[in-house]
Write an enzyme that holds these catalytic residues in place. Structure first.
Site, PDB file in Angstrom:
ATOM      1  N   LYS A 122       0.832  -1.210   0.000  1.00 12.05           N
ATOM      2  CA  LYS A 122       0.000   0.000   0.000  1.00 12.05           C
ATOM      3  C   LYS A 122       0.864   1.258   0.000  1.00 12.05           C
ATOM      4  CE  LYS A 122      -4.455  -1.532   1.661  1.00 12.05           C
ATOM      5  NZ  LYS A 122      -5.534  -1.349   2.632  1.00 12.05           N
ATOM      6  N   LYS A 204      -3.728 -10.926  -6.977  1.00  8.30           N
ATOM      7  CA  LYS A 204      -5.022 -11.030  -6.299  1.00  8.30           C
ATOM      8  C   LYS A 204      -6.074 -10.144  -6.981  1.00  8.30           C
ATOM      9  CE  LYS A 204      -5.970  -8.593  -2.482  1.00  8.30           C
ATOM     10  NZ  LYS A 204      -6.245  -8.118  -1.115  1.00  8.30           N
ATOM     11  N   LYS A 207     -10.362  -4.673  -5.553  1.00  3.44           N
ATOM     12  CA  LYS A 207     -11.247  -3.586  -5.961  1.00  3.44           C
ATOM     13  C   LYS A 207     -10.478  -2.311  -6.284  1.00  3.44           C
ATOM     14  CE  LYS A 207     -12.261  -3.233  -1.032  1.00  3.44           C
ATOM     15  NZ  LYS A 207     -13.192  -3.725  -0.031  1.00  3.44           N
TER      16      LYS A 207
HETATM   17  P1  AMP Z   1     -10.959  -6.028   2.001  1.00  4.26           P
HETATM   18  O1  AMP Z   1     -11.723  -5.811   0.760  1.00  4.26           O
HETATM   19  O2  AMP Z   1      -9.490  -5.817   1.790  1.00  4.26           O
HETATM   20  O3  AMP Z   1     -11.515  -5.315   3.184  1.00  4.26           O
HETATM   21  O4  AMP Z   1     -11.095  -7.579   2.300  1.00  4.26           O
HETATM   22  C1  AMP Z   1     -12.220  -8.136   2.921  1.00  4.26           C
HETATM   23  C2  AMP Z   1     -12.110  -9.635   2.983  1.00  4.26           C
HETATM   24  O5  AMP Z   1     -12.117 -10.202   1.665  1.00  4.26           O
HETATM   25  C3  AMP Z   1     -10.827 -10.147   3.644  1.00  4.26           C
HETATM   26  O6  AMP Z   1     -11.148 -11.273   4.407  1.00  4.26           O
HETATM   27  C4  AMP Z   1      -9.964 -10.528   2.487  1.00  4.26           C
HETATM   28  O7  AMP Z   1      -9.027 -11.525   2.825  1.00  4.26           O
HETATM   29  C5  AMP Z   1     -10.998 -11.053   1.495  1.00  4.26           C
HETATM   30  N1  AMP Z   1     -10.519 -10.909   0.118  1.00  4.26           N
HETATM   31  C6  AMP Z   1     -10.249  -9.739  -0.538  1.00  4.26           C
HETATM   32  N2  AMP Z   1      -9.838  -9.988  -1.804  1.00  4.26           N
HETATM   33  C7  AMP Z   1      -9.837 -11.338  -1.953  1.00  4.26           C
HETATM   34  C8  AMP Z   1      -9.513 -12.217  -3.045  1.00  4.26           C
HETATM   35  N3  AMP Z   1      -9.103 -11.754  -4.224  1.00  4.26           N
HETATM   36  N4  AMP Z   1      -9.639 -13.552  -2.841  1.00  4.26           N
HETATM   37  C9  AMP Z   1     -10.068 -14.051  -1.644  1.00  4.26           C
HETATM   38  N5  AMP Z   1     -10.380 -13.275  -0.580  1.00  4.26           N
HETATM   39  C10 AMP Z   1     -10.274 -11.935  -0.722  1.00  4.26           C
END
Ligand code: AMP
Ligand code: TRP
Length: 340
Positions: A122, A204, A207
């Site tokens: 980040k 990965k 968003k």
């Molecule tokens: P965040 O959007 O970073 O707040 O992530 C929220 C949740 O989604 C967390 O548990 C992440 O580990 C999971 N997550 C985000 N992106 C992925 C992805 N590409 N594959 C699997 N899990 C994800």
């Protein structure tokens, strides 16, 4: 949460997880996190937080952030979480999160935070705003988890390092003051813990990347079809699960399997002799079938802002009650003056 009415023997284990309201949720969030939240809700006391304090570690437009918090509440409910059984609320509405984070900052080493790969990534992505919040982000996450005496934390694999740090901080604190915190375990799905980008399948799905690389939870069927059709595969034409050499094809197989199309070996066996066009059609079908009911429920819920507001208000009160129990204990242990 009915903790107070339950006899001690029936007290369920506690689950805590959070998602940032910082952009459109993706299929990765759904498969890595949300889908598992729904599965766990009957067997555990579950707390699913909208982590807006984490979101502001990168600049947010205030109007968008405000809107996304209610949208995320709607998405939690639309994915099947019952707001009577699970605590769904905003992190910033429960001040204990920020208060415990401060205390835990004093039990976390710079060297530990310097090793966090998400911080490195980040800071590279936001070189003009490498703020202290971004650096101590995992400490706030540890506070989130430890406030509720959490047993299990369902997350995607990208959060594993943060979770290990949380355990280290909790153990360090307990080592000095006795058993104040429950030591949490991760709950990382076997299939789908890391859904990859459709355009760069070594990365990965995220968003914060360009539109074409991810499927948003609210994408309509035509958009889903188009994005999967354009997903990067490879040139050998064989359908086989091999994430290292065939990341694009393997990602589509993981998506199908995670969405209920059977285990990966069975899907691969079924698809023998078929081409990538067919693989993409089947993946598209699985994604549309999984997201359509969620989307129609989301539309219904988002039209009723009063209801969503009442859910997050009531649940924040219940969460604050639980969180303050732990916070007061911690404050007493470290020697803050008693309140009159
Ligand atoms: P965040 O959007 O970073 O707040 O992530 C929220 C949740 O989604 C967390 O548990 C992440 O580990 C999971 N997550 C985000 N992106 C992925 C992805 N590409 N594959 C699997 N899990 C994800
Ligand atoms: N850091 C997590 C992410 O970006 C979100 C999060 C914040 C979280 N606090 C948490 C996840 C506590 C699990 C438990 O995905």
């Amino acid at each position: 949460m009915s903790e107070m009415q339950q006899p001690a023997a029936e007290k369920k284990q506690v689950i805590f997880s959070g998602i940032q309201p910082s952009g459109t949720l993706t299929l990765g969030n759904y498969i890595g996190a949300l889908r598992n939240f729904v599965k766990l809700q009957n067997d555990y006391d579950c707390i699913y937080c909208i982590v807006d304090e984490h979101a502001i570690t990168v600049r947010q437009n205030p109007a968008d952030l405000r809107r996304r918090c209610l949208e995320l509440a709607a998405i939690y409910i639309a994915s099947g979480l019952d707001p009577q059984k699970n605590l769904i609320y905003c992190q910033s509405h429960v001040s204990a999160h920020a208060e415990l984070a401060w205390i835990l900052n004093c039990f976390t080493y710079m060297g530990e935070l310097n090793r966090m790969t998400q911080f490195k990534a980040k800071s590279a992505a936001h070189a003009d705003n490498i703020n202290a919040g971004l650096f101590t982000y995992p400490v706030l996450m540890a506070a989130d988890i430890l406030l509720y005496q959490t047993n299990l934390v369902p997350v995607g694999v990208d959060q594993k390092q943060h979770l290990e740090l949380c355990r280290d901080i909790a153990q360090r604190f307990n080592g000095v003051y006795g058993n104040v915190f429950t030591i949490p375990e991760g709950y990382i799905p076997k299939v789908g813990a890391k859904i990859m980008s459709l355009q760069e399948p070594e990365k990965k799905m995220s968003k914060s990347d360009p539109e074409e690389t991810y499927i948003a939870l609210l994408d309509d069927p035509d958009t889903i079809r188009r994005k999967i059709k354009r997903a990067v595969t490879d040139s050998d034409g064989e359908i086989r699960y091999d994430p290292e050499n065939k990341p694009g094809v393997s990602n589509l197989l993981s998506i199908m399997s995670a969405l209920g199309a059977g285990d990966i070996e069975t899907i691969v066996a079924d698809m023998q002799g078929k081409g990538y066009g067919e693989l993409k059609n089947r993946t598209t079908e699985c994604v549309i079938n999984a997201l359509t009911p969620l989307q129609s429920e989301f539309k219904r819920l988002i039209a009723d802002k009063g209801y969503l507001q009442s859910v997050i208000d009531e649940n924040a009160q219940k969460a604050a009650y639980l969180a303050n129990k732990t916070l007061r204990k911690v404050q007493k242990k470290i020697g803050y003056a008693p309140r009159g």
